[in-house]
Write a protein that holds these residues in place. Structure first.
Motif, short mmCIF file in Angstrom:
data_model
loop_
_atom_site.label_atom_id
_atom_site.label_comp_id
_atom_site.label_asym_id
_atom_site.label_seq_id
_atom_site.Cartn_x
_atom_site.Cartn_y
_atom_site.Cartn_z
N GLU A 29 -9.15 19.68 3.22
CA GLU A 29 -8.68 19.04 2.26
C GLU A 29 -7.04 18.46 2.42
OE1 GLU A 29 -8.90 21.80 -0.97
OE2 GLU A 29 -11.10 21.92 -1.05
N LYS A 30 -6.54 19.11 3.28
CA LYS A 30 -5.26 18.53 3.60
C LYS A 30 -4.98 17.15 4.08
CE LYS A 30 -3.24 23.17 4.63
NZ LYS A 30 -2.63 24.14 5.73
N TRP A 31 -6.23 16.84 4.79
CA TRP A 31 -6.36 15.50 5.32
C TRP A 31 -6.59 14.37 4.02
CZ3 TRP A 31 -9.86 16.19 10.18
CH2 TRP A 31 -9.19 17.04 11.16
N ASN A 32 -7.00 14.92 2.92
CA ASN A 32 -7.45 14.02 1.96
C ASN A 32 -6.10 13.50 1.18
OD1 ASN A 32 -10.16 14.39 2.78
ND2 ASN A 32 -10.47 15.74 1.30
N ILE A 33 -5.27 12.46 1.56
CA ILE A 33 -4.13 12.08 0.99
C ILE A 33 -4.33 11.40 -0.37
CG2 ILE A 33 -2.07 10.92 1.10
CD1 ILE A 33 -2.34 11.01 4.22
N PHE A 34 -5.46 10.60 -0.64
CA PHE A 34 -5.64 9.83 -1.76
C PHE A 34 -7.04 10.43 -2.44
CE2 PHE A 34 -3.31 6.79 0.98
CZ PHE A 34 -2.10 6.66 0.11
N ASP A 35 -7.11 10.60 -3.82
CA ASP A 35 -8.29 10.85 -4.28
C ASP A 35 -9.20 9.73 -4.58
OD1 ASP A 35 -7.31 9.46 -6.56
OD2 ASP A 35 -6.65 11.18 -7.58
N ILE A 36 -10.27 9.67 -5.18
CA ILE A 36 -11.38 8.46 -5.26
C ILE A 36 -10.72 7.51 -6.00
CG2 ILE A 36 -13.55 7.83 -5.93
CD1 ILE A 36 -14.50 10.84 -5.56
N LYS A 37 -10.08 7.92 -6.94
CA LYS A 37 -9.38 6.73 -7.94
C LYS A 37 -8.31 6.01 -7.30
CE LYS A 37 -7.27 5.89 -12.53
NZ LYS A 37 -6.75 6.55 -13.67
N GLN A 38 -7.41 6.76 -6.42
CA GLN A 38 -6.41 6.07 -5.85
C GLN A 38 -7.26 5.14 -4.53
OE1 GLN A 38 -4.25 9.41 -4.85
NE2 GLN A 38 -2.85 9.27 -6.49
N ALA A 39 -8.13 5.64 -3.96
CA ALA A 39 -8.60 4.99 -2.79
C ALA A 39 -9.25 3.77 -3.13
CB ALA A 39 -9.37 5.80 -1.94
N ASN A 40 -9.80 3.72 -4.36
CA ASN A 40 -10.58 2.23 -4.82
C ASN A 40 -9.46 1.46 -5.18
OD1 ASN A 40 -13.19 3.25 -4.47
ND2 ASN A 40 -13.31 4.36 -6.43
N ALA A 41 -8.36 1.98 -5.92
CA ALA A 41 -7.31 1.32 -6.32
C ALA A 41 -6.53 0.29 -5.13
CB ALA A 41 -6.42 1.85 -7.10
N ILE A 42 -6.49 1.16 -4.11
CA ILE A 42 -5.82 0.62 -2.91
C ILE A 42 -6.68 -0.44 -2.28
CG2 ILE A 42 -5.51 1.14 -0.33
CD1 ILE A 42 -4.31 3.91 -1.35
N ILE A 43 -8.11 -0.09 -2.19
CA ILE A 43 -8.85 -1.25 -1.73
C ILE A 43 -8.79 -2.39 -2.40
CG2 ILE A 43 -11.44 -1.66 -1.10
CD1 ILE A 43 -11.59 1.19 -0.42
N ASP A 44 -9.05 -2.25 -3.79
CA ASP A 44 -8.97 -3.36 -4.69
C ASP A 44 -7.79 -4.22 -4.56
OD1 ASP A 44 -11.34 -2.85 -5.59
OD2 ASP A 44 -10.45 -1.58 -7.32
N TYR A 45 -6.40 -3.70 -4.20
CA TYR A 45 -5.25 -4.33 -4.29
C TYR A 45 -5.32 -5.17 -2.78
CZ TYR A 45 -0.51 -5.18 -2.92
OH TYR A 45 0.84 -5.89 -2.58
N LEU A 46 -5.76 -4.40 -1.67
CA LEU A 46 -5.96 -5.25 -0.47
C LEU A 46 -6.83 -6.36 -0.39
CD1 LEU A 46 -5.84 -2.18 2.03
CD2 LEU A 46 -4.08 -3.61 1.75
N LYS A 47 -7.68 -6.35 -1.20
CA LYS A 47 -8.71 -7.63 -1.42
C LYS A 47 -7.72 -8.64 -2.20
CE LYS A 47 -13.09 -5.26 -2.17
NZ LYS A 47 -14.17 -4.65 -3.19
N ILE A 48 -7.03 -8.20 -2.78
CA ILE A 48 -6.22 -9.59 -3.85
C ILE A 48 -4.99 -9.82 -3.15
CG2 ILE A 48 -7.45 -9.07 -5.89
CD1 ILE A 48 -4.74 -7.83 -6.87
N SER A 49 -4.74 -9.09 -2.12
CA SER A 49 -3.23 -9.55 -1.53
C SER A 49 -3.51 -10.21 -0.20
CB SER A 49 -2.39 -8.24 -1.56
OG SER A 49 -3.02 -7.23 -0.96
N LEU A 50 -3.88 -9.07 0.81
CA LEU A 50 -4.02 -9.57 2.15
C LEU A 50 -5.30 -10.26 2.45
CD1 LEU A 50 -3.08 -9.52 5.22
CD2 LEU A 50 -4.04 -7.05 5.46
N PHE A 51 -6.57 -9.60 2.20
CA PHE A 51 -7.80 -10.28 2.55
C PHE A 51 -8.18 -11.60 1.81
CE2 PHE A 51 -8.91 -5.62 3.08
CZ PHE A 51 -8.33 -5.46 4.58
N GLN A 52 -7.85 -11.72 0.58
CA GLN A 52 -7.74 -13.02 -0.01
C GLN A 52 -7.29 -14.07 0.60
OE1 GLN A 52 -7.06 -12.79 -4.21
NE2 GLN A 52 -7.52 -14.86 -4.51
N HIS A 53 -5.99 -13.69 1.20
CA HIS A 53 -5.34 -15.03 2.09
C HIS A 53 -5.03 -14.61 3.47
CE1 HIS A 53 -4.12 -15.78 -2.09
NE2 HIS A 53 -3.59 -14.69 -2.15
N TYR A 54 -6.21 -13.98 4.12
CA TYR A 54 -6.39 -13.90 5.38
C TYR A 54 -6.13 -14.74 6.36
CZ TYR A 54 -7.28 -10.12 8.82
OH TYR A 54 -7.30 -9.45 10.31
#
Length: 280
Positions: free
Chosen positions: A147-172
């Motif tokens: 459990e110490k390795w789980n830095i982000f919970d499910i909600k935070q992990a999904n939010a990070i992925i969504d942010y990367l989609k509209i920031s880096l990956f959309q303008h890759y």
């Protein structure tokens, strides 16, 4: 022949058996070391993150500009884009109310994605796969290894992925162009050396009229006016003023100097001449 408990054929004693579904301490250490290598070293230290949290938006930009050692932010498009990438990521993380450790891992994740693109020429598909592997380690895991390795919970992990989609990956493609395409250097400034000709009497002859424009000559080369030139200019300015008395003299009354009797006698003589000419 029956075997005695604790021995096997050959007379050797077996090592302690590991229960199914568990791992030894050495295996756990190896997994921990492998996990530590995923997002290391940290992109920002704890002290730097603390400083960024204490300032406003402009302060975040100035401090990240210092941390990243960007010197030409106003003239270098590449530095400006990278600074905007990190500043936007940090401000987004601030809205998520992350902890210091989560800030550190998220900013390191942003940096590693650019590092993979810049140095490993990682394609968009490979970057997505790499992100999935990383999020499986630092995000929520169904296996729950530690459990110490789980830095982000499910909600935070999904939010990070969504942010990367509209920031880096959309303008890759644009980021690929930023790192791998040569850009034409645009001249935004130029220097012009002008040698001023020395006054008359020196070693330089006077310039020909057709050799240089009058504007350039009068602005940069023409010698300052002398005393004689200034006096001539004053005379020219005073000329129209002196002609005014002459004009005023022409406006004087032509009958000045004659008395009323003189005028009557002249008029009477003129009248007589006219009457005589009419009678004839």
């Amino acid at each position: 022949m029956a075997l005695s408990g604790g021995t096997i054929p050959g007379g050797t004693t077996p090592a302690a058996l590991t229960p199914v579904g568990t791992s030894t301490e050495s295996e756990r250490d190896d997994e921990f070391q492998e996990h530590e290598k995923i997002l290391s070293p940290d992109f920002l230290s704890v002290a730097e993150i603390t400083e960024l949290l204490a300032v406003d938006v402009d302060g975040v930009q100035r401090k990240l500009e210092t941390f990243l050692n960007f010197k030409n932010i106003k003239t270098c498009l590449k530095e400006a884009i990278l600074l905007d990438y990190y500043v936007s990521g940090f401000l987004w993380a601030r809205g998520m109310d992350f902890s210091i450790v989560q800030y550190s891992q998220f900013m390191t994740l942003l940096d590693m994605l650019l590092h993979n693109l810049k140095t490993l020429h990682m394609s968009l598909e490979d970057s997505l796969k790499w992100l999935g592997e990383v999020m499986a380690e630092i995000g929520p895991s169904h296996l729950q290894k530690n459990e110490k390795w789980n830095i982000f919970d499910i909600k935070q992990a999904n939010a990070i992925i969504d942010y990367l989609k509209i920031s880096l990956f959309q303008h890759y493609k644009l980021y690929e162009f930023l790192f791998f395409s040569t850009r034409e250097e645009i001249v935004i400034g130029t220097e012009q050396m002008i040698e001023v000709i020395k006054p008359s009497g020196g070693f330089y002859p006077n310039p020909l009229e057709e050799g240089i424009s009058f504007d350039m000559y009068s602005t940069f080369i023409k010698p300052p006016p002398t005393l004689d030139t200034e006096m001539k200019g004053l005379d020219q300015e005073q000329g129209p003023k002196e002609s005014q008395p002459e004009a005023s003299t022409s406006d004087t009354d032509p009958l000045v100097g004659f008395t009323i009797e003189d005028i009557k006698s002249v008029l009477g003589q003129v009248t007589d001449d006219i009457l005589i000419s009419i009678q004839e």
